[in-house]
Design a protein around this motif. Structure first.
Motif, PDB file in Angstrom:
ATOM      1  N   TRP A 134      -3.236  -9.770   1.894  1.00 43.56           N
ATOM      2  CA  TRP A 134      -2.269  -8.672   1.868  1.00 43.56           C
ATOM      3  C   TRP A 134      -2.082  -8.134   0.453  1.00 43.56           C
ATOM      4  O   TRP A 134      -2.415  -8.797  -0.520  1.00 43.56           O
ATOM      5  CB  TRP A 134      -0.909  -9.146   2.384  1.00 43.56           C
ATOM      6  CG  TRP A 134      -0.819  -9.167   3.878  1.00 43.56           C
ATOM      7  CD1 TRP A 134      -1.850  -9.058   4.751  1.00 43.56           C
ATOM      8  CD2 TRP A 134       0.366  -9.331   4.644  1.00 43.56           C
ATOM      9  NE1 TRP A 134      -1.385  -9.146   6.038  1.00 43.56           N
ATOM     10  CE2 TRP A 134      -0.020  -9.312   6.002  1.00 43.56           C
ATOM     11  CE3 TRP A 134       1.713  -9.494   4.334  1.00 43.56           C
ATOM     12  CZ2 TRP A 134       0.895  -9.431   7.042  1.00 43.56           C
ATOM     13  CZ3 TRP A 134       2.625  -9.610   5.359  1.00 43.56           C
ATOM     14  CH2 TRP A 134       2.220  -9.586   6.713  1.00 43.56           C
ATOM     15  N   THR A 135      -1.466  -6.928   0.397  1.00 43.05           N
ATOM     16  CA  THR A 135      -1.097  -6.374  -0.906  1.00 43.05           C
ATOM     17  C   THR A 135       0.417  -6.495  -1.046  1.00 43.05           C
ATOM     18  O   THR A 135       1.129  -6.838  -0.095  1.00 43.05           O
ATOM     19  CB  THR A 135      -1.453  -4.888  -1.012  1.00 43.05           C
ATOM     20  OG1 THR A 135      -0.706  -4.192   0.005  1.00 43.05           O
ATOM     21  CG2 THR A 135      -2.936  -4.666  -0.813  1.00 43.05           C
ATOM     22  N   VAL A 136       0.904  -6.210  -2.264  1.00 44.77           N
ATOM     23  CA  VAL A 136       2.340  -6.204  -2.510  1.00 44.77           C
ATOM     24  C   VAL A 136       3.038  -5.233  -1.555  1.00 44.77           C
ATOM     25  O   VAL A 136       4.077  -5.543  -0.966  1.00 44.77           O
ATOM     26  CB  VAL A 136       2.620  -5.822  -3.981  1.00 44.77           C
ATOM     27  CG1 VAL A 136       4.078  -5.464  -4.190  1.00 44.77           C
ATOM     28  CG2 VAL A 136       2.202  -6.954  -4.908  1.00 44.77           C
ATOM     29  N   GLY A 137       2.433  -4.050  -1.383  1.00 40.30           N
ATOM     30  CA  GLY A 137       3.043  -3.035  -0.514  1.00 40.30           C
ATOM     31  C   GLY A 137       3.187  -3.547   0.910  1.00 40.30           C
ATOM     32  O   GLY A 137       4.264  -3.462   1.518  1.00 40.30           O
ATOM     33  N   GLU A 138       2.100  -4.139   1.433  1.00 33.95           N
ATOM     34  CA  GLU A 138       2.158  -4.663   2.805  1.00 33.95           C
ATOM     35  C   GLU A 138       3.220  -5.747   2.945  1.00 33.95           C
ATOM     36  O   GLU A 138       3.929  -5.824   3.941  1.00 33.95           O
ATOM     37  CB  GLU A 138       0.774  -5.232   3.191  1.00 33.95           C
ATOM     38  CG  GLU A 138      -0.239  -4.150   3.524  1.00 33.95           C
ATOM     39  CD  GLU A 138      -1.643  -4.729   3.680  1.00 33.95           C
ATOM     40  OE1 GLU A 138      -2.308  -4.395   4.667  1.00 33.95           O
ATOM     41  OE2 GLU A 138      -2.074  -5.520   2.804  1.00 33.95           O
ATOM     42  N   THR A 139       3.309  -6.599   1.921  1.00 29.73           N
ATOM     43  CA  THR A 139       4.299  -7.680   1.964  1.00 29.73           C
ATOM     44  C   THR A 139       5.717  -7.112   2.033  1.00 29.73           C
ATOM     45  O   THR A 139       6.532  -7.523   2.863  1.00 29.73           O
ATOM     46  CB  THR A 139       4.157  -8.567   0.711  1.00 29.73           C
ATOM     47  OG1 THR A 139       2.813  -9.016   0.605  1.00 29.73           O
ATOM     48  CG2 THR A 139       5.097  -9.749   0.785  1.00 29.73           C
ATOM     49  N   ILE A 140       6.005  -6.146   1.151  1.00 30.97           N
ATOM     50  CA  ILE A 140       7.351  -5.562   1.137  1.00 30.97           C
ATOM     51  C   ILE A 140       7.648  -4.883   2.475  1.00 30.97           C
ATOM     52  O   ILE A 140       8.727  -5.052   3.055  1.00 30.97           O
ATOM     53  CB  ILE A 140       7.498  -4.560  -0.037  1.00 30.97           C
ATOM     54  CG1 ILE A 140       7.370  -5.318  -1.371  1.00 30.97           C
ATOM     55  CG2 ILE A 140       8.823  -3.816   0.050  1.00 30.97           C
ATOM     56  CD1 ILE A 140       7.573  -4.445  -2.592  1.00 30.97           C
ATOM     57  N   ASP A 141       6.691  -4.126   2.986  1.00 30.93           N
ATOM     58  CA  ASP A 141       6.920  -3.435   4.265  1.00 30.93           C
ATOM     59  C   ASP A 141       7.174  -4.441   5.384  1.00 30.93           C
ATOM     60  O   ASP A 141       8.065  -4.262   6.209  1.00 30.93           O
ATOM     61  CB  ASP A 141       5.703  -2.566   4.626  1.00 30.93           C
ATOM     62  CG  ASP A 141       5.575  -1.392   3.661  1.00 30.93           C
ATOM     63  OD1 ASP A 141       6.590  -1.091   2.992  1.00 30.93           O
ATOM     64  OD2 ASP A 141       4.482  -0.815   3.567  1.00 30.93           O
ATOM     65  N   TRP A 142       6.375  -5.517   5.401  1.00 31.88           N
ATOM     66  CA  TRP A 142       6.538  -6.518   6.457  1.00 31.88           C
ATOM     67  C   TRP A 142       7.931  -7.154   6.379  1.00 31.88           C
ATOM     68  O   TRP A 142       8.599  -7.358   7.385  1.00 31.88           O
ATOM     69  CB  TRP A 142       5.453  -7.588   6.320  1.00 31.88           C
ATOM     70  CG  TRP A 142       5.564  -8.667   7.358  1.00 31.88           C
ATOM     71  CD1 TRP A 142       5.089  -8.628   8.631  1.00 31.88           C
ATOM     72  CD2 TRP A 142       6.218  -9.927   7.198  1.00 31.88           C
ATOM     73  NE1 TRP A 142       5.398  -9.776   9.287  1.00 31.88           N
ATOM     74  CE2 TRP A 142       6.094 -10.595   8.439  1.00 31.88           C
ATOM     75  CE3 TRP A 142       6.882 -10.543   6.151  1.00 31.88           C
ATOM     76  CZ2 TRP A 142       6.627 -11.869   8.646  1.00 31.88           C
ATOM     77  CZ3 TRP A 142       7.402 -11.803   6.348  1.00 31.88           C
ATOM     78  CH2 TRP A 142       7.285 -12.457   7.585  1.00 31.88           C
ATOM     79  N   MET A 143       8.375  -7.434   5.144  1.00 31.92           N
ATOM     80  CA  MET A 143       9.693  -8.058   4.996  1.00 31.92           C
ATOM     81  C   MET A 143      10.801  -7.110   5.428  1.00 31.92           C
ATOM     82  O   MET A 143      11.800  -7.519   6.005  1.00 31.92           O
ATOM     83  CB  MET A 143       9.915  -8.492   3.547  1.00 31.92           C
ATOM     84  CG  MET A 143       9.097  -9.742   3.233  1.00 31.92           C
ATOM     85  SD  MET A 143       9.420 -10.375   1.607  1.00 31.92           S
ATOM     86  CE  MET A 143      11.139 -10.753   1.736  1.00 31.92           C
ATOM     87  N   ARG A 144      10.612  -5.812   5.150  1.00 33.40           N
ATOM     88  CA  ARG A 144      11.654  -4.848   5.547  1.00 33.40           C
ATOM     89  C   ARG A 144      11.749  -4.746   7.063  1.00 33.40           C
ATOM     90  O   ARG A 144      12.832  -4.633   7.612  1.00 33.40           O
ATOM     91  CB  ARG A 144      11.342  -3.482   4.938  1.00 33.40           C
ATOM     92  CG  ARG A 144      11.674  -3.459   3.451  1.00 33.40           C
ATOM     93  CD  ARG A 144      11.644  -2.045   2.880  1.00 33.40           C
ATOM     94  NE  ARG A 144      11.870  -2.108   1.434  1.00 33.40           N
ATOM     95  CZ  ARG A 144      11.248  -1.336   0.549  1.00 33.40           C
ATOM     96  NH1 ARG A 144      10.381  -0.408   0.948  1.00 33.40           N
ATOM     97  NH2 ARG A 144      11.507  -1.460  -0.734  1.00 33.40           N
ATOM     98  N   THR A 145      10.595  -4.798   7.732  1.00 31.93           N
ATOM     99  CA  THR A 145      10.649  -4.626   9.186  1.00 31.93           C
ATOM    100  C   THR A 145      11.004  -5.921   9.918  1.00 31.93           C
ATOM    101  O   THR A 145      11.531  -5.888  11.012  1.00 31.93           O
ATOM    102  CB  THR A 145       9.292  -4.100   9.740  1.00 31.93           C
ATOM    103  OG1 THR A 145       8.258  -4.909   9.176  1.00 31.93           O
ATOM    104  CG2 THR A 145       9.068  -2.655   9.371  1.00 31.93           C
ATOM    105  N   HIS A 146      10.737  -7.062   9.288  1.00 33.56           N
ATOM    106  CA  HIS A 146      11.022  -8.332   9.969  1.00 33.56           C
ATOM    107  C   HIS A 146      12.258  -9.026   9.428  1.00 33.56           C
ATOM    108  O   HIS A 146      12.369 -10.240   9.521  1.00 33.56           O
ATOM    109  CB  HIS A 146       9.829  -9.286   9.849  1.00 33.56           C
ATOM    110  CG  HIS A 146       8.668  -8.854  10.673  1.00 33.56           C
ATOM    111  ND1 HIS A 146       7.871  -7.785  10.322  1.00 33.56           N
ATOM    112  CD2 HIS A 146       8.174  -9.319  11.843  1.00 33.56           C
ATOM    113  CE1 HIS A 146       6.932  -7.614  11.223  1.00 33.56           C
ATOM    114  NE2 HIS A 146       7.087  -8.524  12.172  1.00 33.56           N
TER     115      HIS A 146
END
Lengths: 432, 432
Positions: A134-146
């Motif tokens: 994953w990238t930093v962006g994907e990680t942040i997005d995943w945390m926001r949605t979950h």
């Protein structure tokens, strides 16, 4: 304080931190505690349970009843819930277990399968995990949605491979500092210490302390990530270890601050019984010299001094040794050096106190020879005290026994026997 | 091991964790240590310094020389640098200070103005701070552009008002979980514990432990944020406290594991001198009954048993009390309840051992009256031991003295004097 005015009590207890409420419960007598728990009931903060002394947990659960207890347990994080649960007696345990949701039931019963005082009992099951691709962006997005599924506050992400083995640790500050396209694999640190789920908590504490860790991942036998331990879970292990060492050296098997009189009496009895053996052994040595004492009664007056100085000097050495073993501060050649040093310290202090006590005895009883006898006995006993005070803990440790428990009995036996034997024996030879 | 093969040594030391390198330095003799340091030189990891025992720091700095020491110090975080610096002797301190950049100079000299063992000495100066009016987006952008100025890894942001007073704490996980437009003021937690910069480290440790904190902000007298303390800074304080209690109870003023023979002899001497007084006091009591002992020499054989059982029982109580005081586990009515309980425990165990020892003495010397005398003396001494073992630590604590140091001297004086007096006195009345 707690008599009738329900609302006043509620108003005073509510703003308290759970730890302070727990202290309050511990300070109260049994009836007052029951009353307070009846007043607060379900309004009691769940965290209070985790702060209670283990001795009191069963009592509080009995006061609350299984229904409310189960409700409170449900609100705790997995490590706190397990810690509370494992200290309960069989009965309330099954009663509570049948009243919590299935997921918590599973976590608790699974947790209980790990050995007592192991990493598995300490760890928190909720870990936030990301794949290294994953990238930093994907990680942040995943945390926001979950965000619903993620435990309230945490500090590190763990990076796992497809078989769920931890391959890196990622402090959140690194995620926040980096641009969105940065790859997780570039950011993560490989400097982490996976702990086996069966590792004893003393070993866990040692690793945290030795490497100044704030958290560490826990893995099962196959190396898969199953949880995480943070330093705050370890602080009470460190406290407990130190407490055990202090108490054992003082001849108390475990904290009995909250035990009742009979239980405390029983627990202390066995240690005192062992000490009675030691004392009788010393008396047998004295009995050998009854005839000598009958002729020079001054010997009876002076003999406890030699024994007591040996005991105290030996205890000094022993304390340093026990602590060094507990903190793993000495190994290999260090041990030999330590023993030699303590022997020399015993010799030097022995010589100093030989002079002091020799002069005192001489002046007191107006017998220079008596002074000489006590002086020589003092040197002998302090050298022996230094030697055995240093040796005994390491021998016990080598034999797999706990040096904090047995050392002092062996030591005082040695210093008493040698002290009385050297003093009375020499006196018999020189004075009669 | 370390003789000539420079490269082999380098290859073996390099992969070690700084903590393990420090242990290695501690385990080596003086010459080997010098050699190892000459080989590694500047290549030594700076963190090794922070893991060294205080006793060894000056020696290692002397071996390294001020130039290399200063270079290493420069690489440490502010709290580690100060911790290392404060333990140095005057000379190397000024030499090193003149060789580090001005900013570090200022931090170190300012740090030294805080009282020893205070929060100011423990804290890290690098804190990441945000104003409450920012949004999550602004915070992330600011961190991405200022990443050079930000300390390597951290876990909480602190929110300050315009006068730099902390008004909230913001775990990074909350920032990561929230959408960019979210206001910081909505996310932050007001549940934090600001510590005064002058607060003693034992108080700091107490607060961390009591409220299970992972970190806490440090504020100056005006309430402005000046630093942050994390739990890993506290673990060694907790260890140190426990160590002090253990060592003091054992009659050792401070850790002398790494001190040389003469220094250790001197340090231990004073405690033994105090104990000599106690022992002589007990002997004076025995001397009162010289005539009695001359007639019944069995008394000399049995008398150490009564004194020793009292000493051991009292020490059990005392250990629990000292530990409870250190952990702030007892207060107010709890103390009275504790003293009553210990008195009863002393009574019950006194009765039990009175029977045991009474029978033994009767059979041993074939004198039922002698058995009765030792039985009664045993009860008296164990009750007194329970009472004073519980009372003395609290009295010393009230008087501002350290209960871990003085308690055991007072206690053994009491149990020896009472033990000998009760046994010999009763014997004089009953047997003659």
């Amino acid at each position: 304080l707690a008599e009738g005015q329900v609302e006043t009590v509620e108003r005073q207890v509510e703003p308290l931190h759970p730890a302070d409420t727990a202290d309050l419960l511990e300070a109260l007598g049994r009836d007052e505690r029951k009353l307070l728990l009846r007043i607060t009931g379900e309004a009691l903060e769940a965290e209070v349970l985790t702060y209670l002394e283990p001795e009191l947990r069963n009592a509080v659960v009995a006061d609350l009843g299984p229904k409310i207890s189960a409700q409170l347990l449900k609100q705790l994080e997995s490590d706190d819930a397990l810690e509370f649960f494992e200290d309960l007696d069989e009965d309330p345990r099954t009663q509570i277990l049948s009243r919590v949701p299935r997921t918590i039931q599973r976590l608790l019963t699974e947790g209980m399968t790990f050995p007592e005082d192991s990493a598995g009992r300490l760890m928190q099951r909720e870990v936030v995990v990301v794949p290294s691709i994953w990238t930093v962006g994907e990680t942040i997005d995943w945390m926001r949605t979950h965000k619903k599924q993620i435990v309230s506050d945490f500090y590190d992400l763990y990076v796992v491979d497809p078989r769920y083995k931890p391959i890196g640790k990622l402090p959140l500050s690194r995620v926040l500092r980096s641009k969105r396209p940065t790859k997780i694999a570039e950011l993560m640190s490989e400097d982490f210490y996976p702990l086996k789920v069966t590792l004893d908590q003393e070993e866990v504490a040692y690793l945290f302390r030795q490497y100044s860790l704030l958290s560490a991942p826990v893995v099962d036998d196959a190396g898969r990530l199953v949880g995480v331990i943070t330093l705050d879970d370890i602080v009470h292990v460190i406290d407990q270890e130190a407490e055990e060492d202090i108490l054992k050296l003082g001849g108390v098997s475990e904290s009995d601050l909250y035990s009742d009189v009979l239980r405390t009496t029983r627990r202390r009895f066995s240690w005192l019984a062992v000490n009675l053996m030691t004392a009788i052994t010393a008396s047998l040595v004295i009995a050998l010299f009854e005839a000598t004492i009958e002729q020079v009664v001054a010997l009876a007056v002076l003999m406890p001094i030699v024994a007591s100085m040996g005991g105290n000097a030996g205890t000094q050495t022993l304390t340093v040794a026990v602590r060094a073993i507990a903190m793993k501060d000495l190994a290999g050649r260090g041990v030999a050096r330590f023993i030699t040093k303590e022997l020399l310290v015993g010799l030097f202090n022995g010589l100093l106190f030989a002079v002091v006590m020799g002069v005192i005895a001489w002046l007191w009883f107006d017998q220079p020879l008596l002074g000489a006898v006590i002086a020589i006995a003092m040197v002998i006993n302090l050298v022996v005290a230094g030697l055995f005070g240093a040796l005994i803990p390491f021998l016990l440790d080598k034999l797999g026994a706990d040096p904090a428990i047995g050392s002092s009995v062996f030591l005082t036996t040695v210093t008493d026997v040698v002290g009385f034997f050297a003093f009375l024996g020499l006196a018999g030879l020189v004075l009669l």
